[in-house]
Design a protein around this motif. Structure first.
Motif, PDB file in Angstrom:
ATOM      1  N   ALA A  10      19.861 -30.235  47.820  1.00  0.00           N
ATOM      2  CA  ALA A  10      19.112 -29.293  46.987  1.00  0.00           C
ATOM      3  C   ALA A  10      17.887 -29.924  46.372  1.00  0.00           C
ATOM      4  N   GLU A  11      17.879 -31.251  46.211  1.00  0.00           N
ATOM      5  CA  GLU A  11      16.817 -31.844  45.403  1.00  0.00           C
ATOM      6  C   GLU A  11      15.991 -32.895  46.111  1.00  0.00           C
ATOM      7  N   ASN A  13      13.473 -32.814  48.019  1.00  0.00           N
ATOM      8  CA  ASN A  13      12.018 -32.673  47.970  1.00  0.00           C
ATOM      9  C   ASN A  13      11.449 -33.110  46.633  1.00  0.00           C
ATOM     10  N   TYR A  14      12.218 -32.914  45.542  1.00  0.00           N
ATOM     11  CA  TYR A  14      11.730 -33.393  44.246  1.00  0.00           C
ATOM     12  C   TYR A  14      11.663 -34.914  44.226  1.00  0.00           C
ATOM     13  N   VAL A  18       8.351 -37.137  43.604  1.00  0.00           N
ATOM     14  CA  VAL A  18       8.264 -38.128  42.522  1.00  0.00           C
ATOM     15  C   VAL A  18       7.897 -39.498  43.093  1.00  0.00           C
ATOM     16  N   SER A  54       6.857 -26.747  47.672  1.00  0.00           N
ATOM     17  CA  SER A  54       8.297 -26.717  47.895  1.00  0.00           C
ATOM     18  C   SER A  54       8.983 -25.814  46.875  1.00  0.00           C
ATOM     19  N   ASN A  84       7.112 -17.189  48.287  1.00  0.00           N
ATOM     20  CA  ASN A  84       6.378 -16.855  47.069  1.00  0.00           C
ATOM     21  C   ASN A  84       4.891 -17.136  47.261  1.00  0.00           C
TER      22      ASN A  84
ATOM     23  N   LEU B  16      10.811 -37.913  35.431  1.00  0.00           N
ATOM     24  CA  LEU B  16      10.578 -36.722  36.262  1.00  0.00           C
ATOM     25  C   LEU B  16      11.805 -36.380  37.093  1.00  0.00           C
ATOM     26  N   ILE B  17      12.505 -37.411  37.610  1.00  0.00           N
ATOM     27  CA  ILE B  17      13.714 -37.121  38.400  1.00  0.00           C
ATOM     28  C   ILE B  17      14.787 -36.524  37.494  1.00  0.00           C
ATOM     29  N   GLY B  20      14.020 -33.053  37.006  1.00  0.00           N
ATOM     30  CA  GLY B  20      14.159 -32.275  38.233  1.00  0.00           C
ATOM     31  C   GLY B  20      15.511 -31.625  38.383  1.00  0.00           C
ATOM     32  N   HIS B  21      16.542 -32.104  37.641  1.00  0.00           N
ATOM     33  CA  HIS B  21      17.862 -31.482  37.744  1.00  0.00           C
ATOM     34  C   HIS B  21      17.855 -30.041  37.243  1.00  0.00           C
ATOM     35  N   LEU B  23      15.403 -27.919  37.686  1.00  0.00           N
ATOM     36  CA  LEU B  23      14.619 -27.020  38.537  1.00  0.00           C
ATOM     37  C   LEU B  23      15.538 -26.303  39.521  1.00  0.00           C
ATOM     38  N   PRO B  24      15.134 -25.134  40.025  1.00  0.00           N
ATOM     39  CA  PRO B  24      15.973 -24.449  41.019  1.00  0.00           C
ATOM     40  C   PRO B  24      16.065 -25.266  42.306  1.00  0.00           C
ATOM     41  N   ALA B  25      17.140 -25.046  43.059  1.00  0.00           N
ATOM     42  CA  ALA B  25      17.349 -25.784  44.293  1.00  0.00           C
ATOM     43  C   ALA B  25      16.281 -25.409  45.318  1.00  0.00           C
ATOM     44  N   PHE B  26      16.129 -26.279  46.310  1.00  0.00           N
ATOM     45  CA  PHE B  26      15.125 -26.082  47.355  1.00  0.00           C
ATOM     46  C   PHE B  26      15.466 -24.832  48.165  1.00  0.00           C
ATOM     47  N   ASP B  28      15.860 -21.733  47.027  1.00  0.00           N
ATOM     48  CA  ASP B  28      16.742 -20.815  46.316  1.00  0.00           C
ATOM     49  C   ASP B  28      16.037 -19.470  46.135  1.00  0.00           C
ATOM     50  N   ALA B  33      11.134 -18.006  39.444  1.00  0.00           N
ATOM     51  CA  ALA B  33       9.768 -17.773  39.887  1.00  0.00           C
ATOM     52  C   ALA B  33       9.722 -16.709  40.977  1.00  0.00           C
TER      53      ALA B  33
END
Lengths: 150, 91, 81, 150
Positions: A10-11, A13-14, A18, A54, A84, B16-17, B20-21, B23-26, B28, B33
């Motif tokens: 799920a994460e 890409n973040y 970073v 992303s 979006n 930032l990481i 990032g927890h 934020l919505p999942a990739f 989703d 938004a």
């Protein structure tokens, strides 16, 4: 274990954005060459753009161009999911501003090279101190006074 | 200097990481938004209101047209700035 | 979104970014930055953002590289770090 | 005069390719409403065609294709087209850049579509002129003038 894989899926890409942002930020702070600093700024900018794009993605979605306008594939038009479009528009604006800032930065670098004959930051600062010793001494004394006041 | 820069960068990245927890999942589809009324309005109304199938172009030139005008002015200004900095006048 | 392609391209992105800031020859750094921009454009098209990917392929990989190389032709090509 | 600029293959290929790149740029600008593309991308591609010609045939020959005064005129013309479109909407009783207010056709969506095309053309003209002028300003001056093989 599977919960860990879900978090990574799920994460990731973040994490990548970073990482790229850290690389660009480090180049902007620590590198002494001016062109390396501009390269770092470019990497920083594209990392932020990657974050926005992303965020805009939707699983199973398609590009934000309306399907079925003008009659082709009109029967599928109802059940199409679009990604979006708002972050796309923002980033399209930002990319073109980024190339403008890069061009102005490069023009300033060329002028600095014509004046000082070097692209290294420490060489330029040393040459500047040598060219204007009274300015540099005044600035140093002012800085010392400010530090001793605190 | 380089160690200090590395420490600053690593602290920024760790923060930032950590952020990032939330934020919505990739990818989703239920993210705030995507489900916002404004996004759904743009997706549904861009063809009947502006007649353009590409939603990004409709946003860029119609809904956010004032912003794009300013951006074109930014590009023009950048060209003029580089011209002022580097062009030698042939007299 | 294609999972394997996404992971591979993002890995290449990190490799290109590290190489672009750590190499001493500035011309090589700029060419690697161009490759970075092109990979970034592929990632964005694969995330269904066709307009942004198109713009990045034209601006980031094209015009920015040309401007950097023209700058190098007027200055020097070696870097100390 | 470097070795690449003397190569017959590269000179011939560039001379054949440049009109097709320009045609593709015009396609991208005009197709921006119904597919990927638009003023920024098309303008950059058109500028890249002239930049390619100038890189291979020399800056002096490139300036014969796009002179400095024409460049300045085009850069301000594009911005004027954009702003004049917005002001025309005010003149017809709408707000700034409210395309639906212009009573050209019966369907306001069609009016909006054609005016968006006009605005994209304006953006494209500005971007192409600025990109070419950026390249001509930043690239190093060439001492010798060399004739094009027309």
């Amino acid at each position: 274990m599977s919960g860990m894989i879900d978090i990574v899926y799920a994460e990731y890409n973040y994490w990548i954005y970073v990482t790229l942002m850290m690389i660009g930020f480090y180049a902007m702070i620590a590198k002494k060459n001016l062109i390396k600093k501009v390269i770092g700024a470019n990497i920083f900018q594209t990392a932020i753009f990657l974050f926005y794009i992303s965020l805009a993605d939707v699983t199973g979605g398609t590009a934000p161009i309306i399907v079925g306008h003008g009659g082709e594939h009109a029967e599928h038009a109802a059940d199409v999911i679009y990604t979006n479009p708002v972050p796309h528009c923002l980033i399209l604006t930002a990319i073109v501003v980024a190339v403008s800032t890069t061009a102005v930065a490069l023009a300033l670098i060329i002028r600095i090279y014509n004046e000082y004959g070097s692209l290294e930051e420490d060489v330029i600062l040393a040459a500047r101190r040598k060219l204007q010793p009274e300015f540099s001494e005044h600035a140093r004394q002012k800085g010392v006074a400010e530090v001793s006041e605190q | 200097m380089k160690t200090l820069a590395l420490v600053v960068v690593l602290i920024t990245g760790a923060m930032l990481i950590y952020a990032g927890h939330d934020l919505p999942a990739f990818g989703d589809i239920n993210s705030t938004a995507y489900q916002a009324p404004m996004t759904q309005y743009f997706i549904e109304k861009s063809v009947p209101e502006s007649g353009v199938p590409n939603i990004v172009t409709a946003l860029l030139a119609s809904y956010r047209g004032y912003d794009t005008l300013g951006e074109t002015a930014v590009i023009f200004t950048a060209g003029m700035a580089v011209m002022l900095l580097l062009r030698r006048r042939e007299t | 979104m294609i999972w394997i392609l996404d992971i591979t391209m993002l890995f290449f992105l990190v490799v290109c970014a590290i190489a672009a800031i750590s190499i001493k020859d500035l011309l090589s750094a700029i060419i690697i930055l161009s490759a970075y921009s092109l990979i970034m454009a592929i990632v964005w098209v694969e995330m269904h953002s066709v307009d942004v990917g198109f713009t990045e392929a034209a601006v980031g990989a094209g015009i920015t590289t040309v401007l950097f190389i023209a700058t190098l032709a007027r200055t020097e090509g070696r870097s100390e770090d | 005069m470097s070795k690449i600029q003397e190569s017959v293959i590269i000179r011939t290929v560039v001379r054949i390719m440049v009109p097709f790149i320009e045609l593709f740029a015009l396609y991208v600008i005009m197709h921006g409403a119904s597919g990927p593309g638009g003023g920024f991308q098309g303008g950059v591609i058109f500028g890249a065609a002239i930049i390619l010609y100038a890189m291979i045939y020399g800056i002096a020959n490139g300036k014969k294709k796009m002179s400095d005064s024409l460049d300045r005129i085009l850069a301000s013309t594009g911005l004027t087209i954009y702003a004049a479109t917005g002001l025309a909407c005010i003149a017809f009783g709408g707000m700034f850049l409210q395309y639906r207010a212009v009573p050209l056709l019966s369907d306001p969506a069609q009016v909006s579509k054609y005016l968006i095309d006009l605005v994209e053309i304006g953006i494209g003209i500005t971007v192409l002129a600025v990109m070419i002028s950026l390249f001509f300003d930043i690239s190093p001056p060439e001492p010798e003038v060399e004739e094009a093989e027309e």
